[in-house]
Design a protein around this motif. Structure first.
Motif, PDB file in Angstrom:
ATOM      1  N   GLY A  35      56.394  84.839 -46.624  1.00 47.38           N
ATOM      2  CA  GLY A  35      54.934  84.878 -46.652  1.00 47.38           C
ATOM      3  C   GLY A  35      54.457  86.289 -46.422  1.00 47.38           C
ATOM      4  N   THR A  36      53.205  86.553 -46.748  1.00 51.42           N
ATOM      5  CA  THR A  36      52.696  87.921 -46.625  1.00 51.42           C
ATOM      6  C   THR A  36      51.318  88.014 -45.970  1.00 51.42           C
ATOM      7  OG1 THR A  36      53.999  88.613 -48.545  1.00 51.42           O
ATOM      8  CG2 THR A  36      52.189  90.063 -47.886  1.00 51.42           C
ATOM      9  N   PRO A  37      50.245  87.371 -46.527  1.00 49.63           N
ATOM     10  CA  PRO A  37      48.899  87.592 -46.002  1.00 49.63           C
ATOM     11  C   PRO A  37      48.530  86.619 -44.892  1.00 49.63           C
ATOM     12  CG  PRO A  37      48.757  86.295 -47.984  1.00 49.63           C
ATOM     13  CD  PRO A  37      50.216  86.541 -47.741  1.00 49.63           C
ATOM     14  N   ASP A  38      47.255  86.661 -44.501  1.00 45.10           N
ATOM     15  CA  ASP A  38      46.743  85.823 -43.416  1.00 45.10           C
ATOM     16  C   ASP A  38      46.957  84.339 -43.671  1.00 45.10           C
ATOM     17  OD1 ASP A  38      45.885  88.040 -42.015  1.00 45.10           O
ATOM     18  OD2 ASP A  38      43.829  87.957 -42.769  1.00 45.10           O
ATOM     19  N   PHE A  39      46.896  83.913 -44.934  1.00 41.64           N
ATOM     20  CA  PHE A  39      47.043  82.497 -45.244  1.00 41.64           C
ATOM     21  C   PHE A  39      48.333  81.924 -44.663  1.00 41.64           C
ATOM     22  CE2 PHE A  39      48.398  78.943 -47.932  1.00 41.64           C
ATOM     23  CZ  PHE A  39      47.258  78.155 -47.932  1.00 41.64           C
TER      24      PHE A  39
ATOM     25  N   THR B 252      50.606 100.349 -43.551  1.00 39.24           N
ATOM     26  CA  THR B 252      50.231  99.198 -42.738  1.00 39.24           C
ATOM     27  C   THR B 252      51.124  98.006 -43.074  1.00 39.24           C
ATOM     28  OG1 THR B 252      47.938  99.964 -42.745  1.00 39.24           O
ATOM     29  CG2 THR B 252      48.327  97.672 -42.110  1.00 39.24           C
ATOM     30  N   PRO B 253      51.694  97.367 -42.060  1.00 37.48           N
ATOM     31  CA  PRO B 253      52.537  96.201 -42.325  1.00 37.48           C
ATOM     32  C   PRO B 253      51.688  94.995 -42.711  1.00 37.48           C
ATOM     33  CG  PRO B 253      52.306  96.524 -39.968  1.00 37.48           C
ATOM     34  CD  PRO B 253      51.651  97.709 -40.622  1.00 37.48           C
ATOM     35  N   PRO B 254      52.217  94.077 -43.517  1.00 40.48           N
ATOM     36  CA  PRO B 254      51.488  92.854 -43.834  1.00 40.48           C
ATOM     37  C   PRO B 254      51.302  91.999 -42.584  1.00 40.48           C
ATOM     38  CG  PRO B 254      53.728  92.744 -44.681  1.00 40.48           C
ATOM     39  CD  PRO B 254      53.540  94.134 -44.177  1.00 40.48           C
ATOM     40  N   PRO B 255      50.265  91.154 -42.562  1.00 37.05           N
ATOM     41  CA  PRO B 255      50.005  90.321 -41.384  1.00 37.05           C
ATOM     42  C   PRO B 255      51.201  89.503 -40.924  1.00 37.05           C
ATOM     43  CG  PRO B 255      48.131  90.245 -42.859  1.00 37.05           C
ATOM     44  CD  PRO B 255      49.196  91.011 -43.578  1.00 37.05           C
ATOM     45  N   VAL B 256      51.985  88.980 -41.860  1.00 37.03           N
ATOM     46  CA  VAL B 256      53.141  88.151 -41.484  1.00 37.03           C
ATOM     47  C   VAL B 256      54.180  88.970 -40.727  1.00 37.03           C
ATOM     48  CG1 VAL B 256      55.180  87.004 -42.461  1.00 37.03           C
ATOM     49  CG2 VAL B 256      52.883  86.304 -43.163  1.00 37.03           C
ATOM     50  N   LYS B 257      54.379  90.210 -41.121  1.00 34.22           N
ATOM     51  CA  LYS B 257      55.343  91.051 -40.402  1.00 34.22           C
ATOM     52  C   LYS B 257      54.894  91.276 -38.970  1.00 34.22           C
ATOM     53  CE  LYS B 257      57.464  95.651 -40.321  1.00 34.22           C
ATOM     54  NZ  LYS B 257      57.561  96.977 -40.977  1.00 34.22           N
ATOM     55  N   LYS B 258      53.603  91.582 -38.784  1.00 35.74           N
ATOM     56  CA  LYS B 258      53.082  91.808 -37.430  1.00 35.74           C
ATOM     57  C   LYS B 258      53.323  90.594 -36.549  1.00 35.74           C
ATOM     58  CE  LYS B 258      49.267  94.878 -38.842  1.00 35.74           C
ATOM     59  NZ  LYS B 258      47.780  95.028 -38.874  1.00 35.74           N
TER      60      LYS B 258
ATOM     61  N   VAL C 285      60.869  78.135 -46.600  1.00 38.36           N
ATOM     62  CA  VAL C 285      59.446  77.789 -46.611  1.00 38.36           C
ATOM     63  C   VAL C 285      58.678  79.004 -47.107  1.00 38.36           C
ATOM     64  CG1 VAL C 285      57.439  77.133 -45.233  1.00 38.36           C
ATOM     65  CG2 VAL C 285      59.696  76.182 -44.682  1.00 38.36           C
ATOM     66  N   THR C 286      57.844  78.817 -48.124  1.00 37.01           N
ATOM     67  CA  THR C 286      57.029  79.917 -48.622  1.00 37.01           C
ATOM     68  C   THR C 286      55.546  79.578 -48.488  1.00 37.01           C
ATOM     69  OG1 THR C 286      56.836  79.196 -50.928  1.00 37.01           O
ATOM     70  CG2 THR C 286      58.829  80.412 -50.326  1.00 37.01           C
ATOM     71  N   ALA C 287      54.743  80.599 -48.235  1.00 34.24           N
ATOM     72  CA  ALA C 287      53.286  80.451 -48.141  1.00 34.24           C
ATOM     73  C   ALA C 287      52.659  81.774 -48.549  1.00 34.24           C
ATOM     74  CB  ALA C 287      52.855  80.064 -46.729  1.00 34.24           C
ATOM     75  N   ALA C 288      52.098  81.822 -49.742  1.00 34.65           N
ATOM     76  CA  ALA C 288      51.438  83.038 -50.241  1.00 34.65           C
ATOM     77  C   ALA C 288      52.350  84.259 -50.120  1.00 34.65           C
ATOM     78  CB  ALA C 288      50.135  83.274 -49.484  1.00 34.65           C
ATOM     79  N   PHE C 289      53.564  84.109 -50.620  1.00 35.90           N
ATOM     80  CA  PHE C 289      54.529  85.205 -50.521  1.00 35.90           C
ATOM     81  C   PHE C 289      54.187  86.349 -51.466  1.00 35.90           C
ATOM     82  CE2 PHE C 289      58.973  86.737 -51.751  1.00 35.90           C
ATOM     83  CZ  PHE C 289      59.046  87.634 -50.702  1.00 35.90           C
TER      84      PHE C 289
ATOM     85  N   ARG D 290      39.863  77.577 -43.485  1.00 32.22           N
ATOM     86  CA  ARG D 290      40.083  76.153 -43.227  1.00 32.22           C
ATOM     87  C   ARG D 290      41.374  75.661 -43.864  1.00 32.22           C
ATOM     88  NH1 ARG D 290      37.256  72.095 -44.711  1.00 32.22           N
ATOM     89  NH2 ARG D 290      35.984  72.919 -46.424  1.00 32.22           N
ATOM     90  N   LEU D 291      41.625  76.116 -45.092  1.00 31.03           N
ATOM     91  CA  LEU D 291      42.805  75.620 -45.809  1.00 31.03           C
ATOM     92  C   LEU D 291      44.105  76.149 -45.214  1.00 31.03           C
ATOM     93  CD1 LEU D 291      41.745  75.621 -49.567  1.00 31.03           C
ATOM     94  CD2 LEU D 291      41.739  73.733 -47.930  1.00 31.03           C
ATOM     95  N   MET D 292      44.086  77.360 -44.676  1.00 32.30           N
ATOM     96  CA  MET D 292      45.343  77.864 -44.112  1.00 32.30           C
ATOM     97  C   MET D 292      45.730  77.073 -42.861  1.00 32.30           C
ATOM     98  SD  MET D 292      44.379  81.657 -42.657  1.00 32.30           S
ATOM     99  CE  MET D 292      43.444  81.904 -41.135  1.00 32.30           C
ATOM    100  N   ASP D 293      44.734  76.582 -42.114  1.00 27.18           N
ATOM    101  CA  ASP D 293      45.037  75.726 -40.964  1.00 27.18           C
ATOM    102  C   ASP D 293      45.474  74.335 -41.426  1.00 27.18           C
ATOM    103  OD1 ASP D 293      44.474  77.672 -39.045  1.00 27.18           O
ATOM    104  OD2 ASP D 293      42.343  77.162 -38.982  1.00 27.18           O
TER     105      ASP D 293
END
Length: 306
Positions: A7-11, A43-49, A82-86, A166-169
């Motif tokens: 995965g990569t972004p906030d989603f 800047t690292p992607p949110p998932v890395k942080k 498991v993948t999510a917005a990779f 909402r959808l990411m939750d």
């Protein structure tokens, strides 16, 4: 369970957090750091942080289907992927690594809205219902068998950004159920009806200008579907403004679409298709902060043409 999470972004963050809280053994694969802002700060992607905060091992590849990417996946020997917005296409070699297969958390009700930006397009197209899907990955994009779906209504004035949150939750909650049933051997798999598939592409700034030949509802959905990026635009007296808010008027007029038919404390009323109008309530002038239309009109004299 030993899991490779891609995965990569906030989603993807709620799903990763859920795996952490479940106590799964997770190795994270994400996109490389990228330059951000005028100073091009790497800047690292949110998932890395988040993964580093959780103490997870992190891999970053420009292409996970490269020889190095496949080798790293094999070295981790995950039971499940498991993948999510990779944000990358996986190869058959990638998909063959986990013994229990690969699943994805997707922000639409498949087979509708395969591809990029499904959440934004559900708003842009004026859909009343959307949701999230968990599915088994196949080599073709978003074409694998469906495991579970969860639906939700789209608010009439809900922005794509608000729906995204909402959808990411919802996706993380559906992933819990999906993993539990995969572990117990009770997870279903329902083939998609490929004849009903809808593909959508990435958004860019070429889509920003409002088409006043549309109905007020489609103009409103255009405005809210392009937030927080790339943001709808309109031209007034030769200046291009970014548009953030609109409301229905239920008014009728004889003016051509795009003409300003009113400008007062309520906002800027503009003609649309079929003699109907819409009220612009929040906008942003070039180099200025976004503001309510009523405040904007205190310092700008907009020509009423209708």
């Amino acid at each position: 369970m030993k899991i490779a999470f891609l995965g990569t972004p906030d989603f993807a963050l709620p799903s990763l957090k859920m795996l952490h809280e479940r106590g799964d053994d997770v190795a994270v694969f994400t996109q490389p750091d990228k330059p951000v802002g005028r100073k091009a700060v790497m800047t690292p992607p949110p998932v890395k942080k988040a993964a580093l905060e959780y103490g997870m091992k992190v891999y970053q590849f420009d292409k996970i289907k490269s020889e190095e990417g496949v080798a790293a996946l094999k070295a981790e020997a995950p039971e499940l992927m498991v993948t999510a917005a990779f944000g990358q296409i996986l190869s058959r070699e990638n998909l063959a690594v986990p013994k229990y297969g690969c699943i994805n958390v997707h922000g639409s009700l498949l087979p509708k809205y395969r591809g990029a930006a499904p959440i934004q397009w559900s708003v842009l197209n004026g859909d009343k219902i959307t949701g999230v899907t968990t599915m088994y990955l196949a080599h073709d994009m978003d074409a694998g068998d469906v495991i579970y779906k969860a639906e939700t209504e789209i608010g009439e004035y809900e922005t794509a950004g608000e729906l995204f949150d909402r959808l990411m939750d919802m996706g993380a909650e559906l992933l819990i159920k999906t993993l539990d049933d995969i572990e117990s051997g009770t997870a279903p798999r329902t083939p998609q009806d490929h004849s009903q598939a809808t593909y959508v592409g990435m958004l860019d700034k070429s889509i920003c200008p409002i088409d006043w030949n549309n109905t007020p509802r489609m103009v409103l959905k255009h405005i809210y579907g392009l937030q927080p990026w790339p943001v709808a635009t309109m031209e007034l007296d030769g200046t291009v403004y970014r548009v953030f808010g609109a409301e229905y008027t239920n008014n009728k007029c004889s003016a051509e679409p795009g003409m300003v038919v009113g400008a007062d404390k309520n906002g800027i009323e503009i003609a649309c298709a079929d003699g109907e109008t819409i009220l612009i309530t929040e906008l942003q002038a070039p180099g200025k902060k976004r503001m309510k239309a009523a405040d904007f009109l205190r310092g700008h004299n907009i020509k009423v043409k209708g």
